[in-house]
Design a protein around this motif. Structure first.
Motif, PDB file in Angstrom:
ATOM      1  N   VAL A 142      27.765  -3.533  74.700  1.00 17.36           N
ATOM      2  CA  VAL A 142      27.659  -4.873  75.278  1.00 17.36           C
ATOM      3  C   VAL A 142      28.179  -4.787  76.707  1.00 17.36           C
ATOM      4  O   VAL A 142      29.348  -4.478  76.943  1.00 17.36           O
ATOM      5  CB  VAL A 142      28.460  -5.904  74.463  1.00 17.36           C
ATOM      6  CG1 VAL A 142      28.375  -7.279  75.133  1.00 17.36           C
ATOM      7  CG2 VAL A 142      27.938  -5.973  73.025  1.00 17.36           C
ATOM      8  N   ILE A 200      27.469 -12.669  71.059  1.00 19.89           N
ATOM      9  CA  ILE A 200      26.795 -11.366  71.080  1.00 19.89           C
ATOM     10  C   ILE A 200      27.688 -10.295  70.460  1.00 19.89           C
ATOM     11  O   ILE A 200      27.223  -9.470  69.654  1.00 19.89           O
ATOM     12  CB  ILE A 200      26.396 -10.995  72.521  1.00 19.89           C
ATOM     13  CG1 ILE A 200      25.302 -11.955  73.008  1.00 19.89           C
ATOM     14  CG2 ILE A 200      25.917  -9.555  72.596  1.00 19.89           C
ATOM     15  CD1 ILE A 200      24.896 -11.740  74.442  1.00 19.89           C
ATOM     16  N   ARG A 241      23.265  -6.670  75.400  1.00 21.88           N
ATOM     17  CA  ARG A 241      23.543  -5.675  74.361  1.00 21.88           C
ATOM     18  C   ARG A 241      22.379  -4.697  74.354  1.00 21.88           C
ATOM     19  O   ARG A 241      21.213  -5.093  74.242  1.00 21.88           O
ATOM     20  CB  ARG A 241      23.709  -6.317  72.986  1.00 21.88           C
ATOM     21  CG  ARG A 241      24.104  -5.266  71.920  1.00 21.88           C
ATOM     22  CD  ARG A 241      24.385  -5.878  70.566  1.00 21.88           C
ATOM     23  NE  ARG A 241      23.193  -6.464  69.993  1.00 21.88           N
ATOM     24  CZ  ARG A 241      23.145  -7.678  69.452  1.00 21.88           C
ATOM     25  NH1 ARG A 241      24.218  -8.442  69.425  1.00 21.88           N
ATOM     26  NH2 ARG A 241      22.019  -8.147  68.948  1.00 21.88           N
ATOM     27  N   THR A 259      27.389  -7.829  66.661  1.00 14.00           N
ATOM     28  CA  THR A 259      27.336  -6.375  66.853  1.00 14.00           C
ATOM     29  C   THR A 259      28.100  -5.683  65.725  1.00 14.00           C
ATOM     30  O   THR A 259      29.295  -5.911  65.546  1.00 14.00           O
ATOM     31  CB  THR A 259      27.947  -5.995  68.217  1.00 14.00           C
ATOM     32  OG1 THR A 259      27.245  -6.683  69.258  1.00 14.00           O
ATOM     33  CG2 THR A 259      27.866  -4.502  68.445  1.00 14.00           C
TER      34      THR A 259
END
Length: 218
Positions: free
Chosen positions: A2, A119, A205, A123
């Motif tokens: 990221v 985000i 990402r 992940t």
């Protein structure tokens, strides 16, 4: 991985400078084909990638002209993953009897609706990269950059930042980032490290980013 917007800004700065007819002719740009032609009109990136410049864009305003006195118009350089425009300096433009187009002094990239926390939360396993100490060009033909991460590098496990890890040497090209990005988040105002190049960029990402050895930077 990221990428926070500031880290992305440091990678985009040398990338956008290759959108130059002179760099392409000198074989110093990823936009040059093997036959010498350009990739203008070609889809090179994910269709979510759009890059624009506008000297009057809110929050990242710059003078609407260059030091040579050329006007800086609003330009879309990449639209929906397709290379749309390249810059032409005034000397090359005069030789070809066309209008010059300067390289941008700011940059805007379209993003999504998720903030960086969201985000990270999606992940499974990766790294959060806030910025770089330096980046240098090691192969202009594909815009390959190398440099050390800085200001922390953090391990993401199951959507959570679990610990800091040693800074690493990255060896990657923005061309790959824009081809393999999985998610773009909410845009933020940022700039390159150590210089004023204002940008409005999202966190990204990207899968399978190439890192090398640990560095001694803290």
């Amino acid at each position: 991985t990221v990428f926070e917007p500031r880290a992305l800004a440091d990678m985009i700065a040398p990338f956008i400078r290759q959108f130059s007819s002179r760099a392409i002719e000198d074989d110093q740009s990823f936009l040059r084909k093997l036959d010498g032609n350009t990739f203008v009109g070609t889809r090179m990136f994910r269709d979510t990638v759009t890059l624009r410049s506008d000297p009057l864009a809110a929050g990242i305003q710059v003078p609407p002209f260059t030091v040579e006195g050329l006007m800086l118009p609003p330009v879309t350089w990449v639209r929906d993953g397709i290379i749309e425009r390249i810059a032409t300096d005034r000397f090359t433009a005069a030789e070809r009897n066309i209008a010059p187009l300067p390289l941008p002094a700011n940059l805007l990239m379209d993003g999504g609706e998720k903030d960086i926390d969201a985000i990270v939360g999606e992940t499974t396993r990766g790294l959060l990269l806030p910025g770089f100490a330096d980046l240098r060009m090691i192969d202009p033909k594909n815009c390959l950059l190398s440099g050390s991460t800085r200001d922390g590098l953090f391990l993401i496990e199951e959507g959570k930042i679990t610990r800091a890890v040693r800074n690493l040497l990255i060896r990657e090209t923005p061309v790959y980032l824009f081809k393999e990005l999985e998610e773009a988040g909410l845009v933020e105002i940022t700039s390159t490290t150590g210089s004023h190049f204002p940008m409005r960029l999202p966190p990204l990402r990207v899968r399978d980013v190439l890192f090398g050895a640990a560095t001694g930077l803290i």
